[in-house]
Design a protein around this motif. Structure first.
Motif, PDB file in Angstrom:
ATOM      1  N   THR A   1      17.220   6.938   0.556  1.00  0.00           N
ATOM      2  CA  THR A   1      15.853   7.198   0.993  1.00  0.00           C
ATOM      3  C   THR A   1      15.044   5.930   0.760  1.00  0.00           C
ATOM      4  N   ILE A   2      14.351   5.506   1.785  1.00  0.00           N
ATOM      5  CA  ILE A   2      13.566   4.278   1.688  1.00  0.00           C
ATOM      6  C   ILE A   2      12.230   4.620   1.026  1.00  0.00           C
ATOM      7  N   ALA A   3      11.990   4.034  -0.146  1.00  0.00           N
ATOM      8  CA  ALA A   3      10.824   4.391  -0.944  1.00  0.00           C
ATOM      9  C   ALA A   3       9.640   3.475  -0.686  1.00  0.00           C
ATOM     10  N   ALA A   4       9.901   2.205  -0.440  1.00  0.00           N
ATOM     11  CA  ALA A   4       8.815   1.246  -0.245  1.00  0.00           C
ATOM     12  C   ALA A   4       9.348   0.025   0.487  1.00  0.00           C
ATOM     13  N   LEU A   5       8.405  -0.720   1.008  1.00  0.00           N
ATOM     14  CA  LEU A   5       8.735  -1.863   1.861  1.00  0.00           C
ATOM     15  C   LEU A   5       7.598  -2.851   1.752  1.00  0.00           C
ATOM     16  N   ARG A   6       7.915  -4.115   1.557  1.00  0.00           N
ATOM     17  CA  ARG A   6       6.854  -5.127   1.563  1.00  0.00           C
ATOM     18  C   ARG A   6       7.446  -6.466   1.980  1.00  0.00           C
ATOM     19  N   ILE A   7       6.554  -7.354   2.389  1.00  0.00           N
ATOM     20  CA  ILE A   7       6.979  -8.708   2.733  1.00  0.00           C
ATOM     21  C   ILE A   7       7.325  -9.434   1.432  1.00  0.00           C
ATOM     22  N   ALA A   8       8.452 -10.135   1.422  1.00  0.00           N
ATOM     23  CA  ALA A   8       8.847 -10.883   0.229  1.00  0.00           C
ATOM     24  C   ALA A   8       7.882 -12.042  -0.010  1.00  0.00           C
TER      25      ALA A   8
END
Ligand code: ZN
Length: 168
Positions: A142-149
């Motif tokens: 399950t994808i919990a979070a996403l951000r630009i590195a």
């Protein structure tokens, strides 16, 4: 459900996932557990290639079941990795048995894991393949979070956790 502009997983993004890893026999091998999700930098081989490819293009809140064949995980099992070594290659006081794993070094000084296959009288059968070589892996993700590195993360080729910069 998600807007057309919601970010999706691509190279250069730090992805947080909850996951359970089972083998094709249904045995749980690893899971992210109840703690914070596992973070990795997409596109930097932070996870096995088959899983990385499957996650690309998906967004936060999505759940995936991914079956990864050995070729896209830890590689096929190489029979040349199985060898007989003298029992005294292990410390005498160390109890050894089939299924146990030891950290060792190869001729080039690279660290790797050696699994005990069998213990005979004067010799031990060891397997230098990765413990998951030759295995088909099933990931429930399950994808919990996403951000630009960050620029620093891109330069280091790994994600830096919320708790700062710890390196190995
Ligand atoms: Zn770093």
């Amino acid at each position: 459900m998600s807007s057309a502009h919601a970010p999706t997983i691509a190279d250069g993004m730090v992805v947080s996932i909850h996951y359970t890893l089972t083998d094709d026999g249904g045995e749980v091998l690893d899971r992210s557990g109840d703690g914070p999700p596992f973070e990795y930098l997409h596109g930097s081989e932070g996870i096995v290639p088959g899983l990385e490819r499957a996650l690309a293009g998906h967004g936060v809140g999505e759940s995936l079941s991914v079956t990864v064949p050995p070729e896209e995980a830890y590689g096929p099992h190489d029979p040349r990795g199985v060898a007989r070594v003298p029992r005294d290659a292990f410390p005498e006081e160390t109890e050894i048995g089939p299924g146990m794993q030891f950290a060792g070094e190869d001729e080039d000084g690279h660290e790797h894991v050696v699994s005990i296959v069998a213990v005979e009288e004067a010799t031990v059968v060891v397997d230098r393949n990765h413990p998951l070589a030759g295995r088909t892996l099933l990931f429930e993700v399950t994808i919990a979070a996403l951000r630009i590195a960050t620029r620093e993360e891109i330069a280091h080729k790994h994600a830096h956790g919320a708790h700062g910069h710890d390196h190995h």
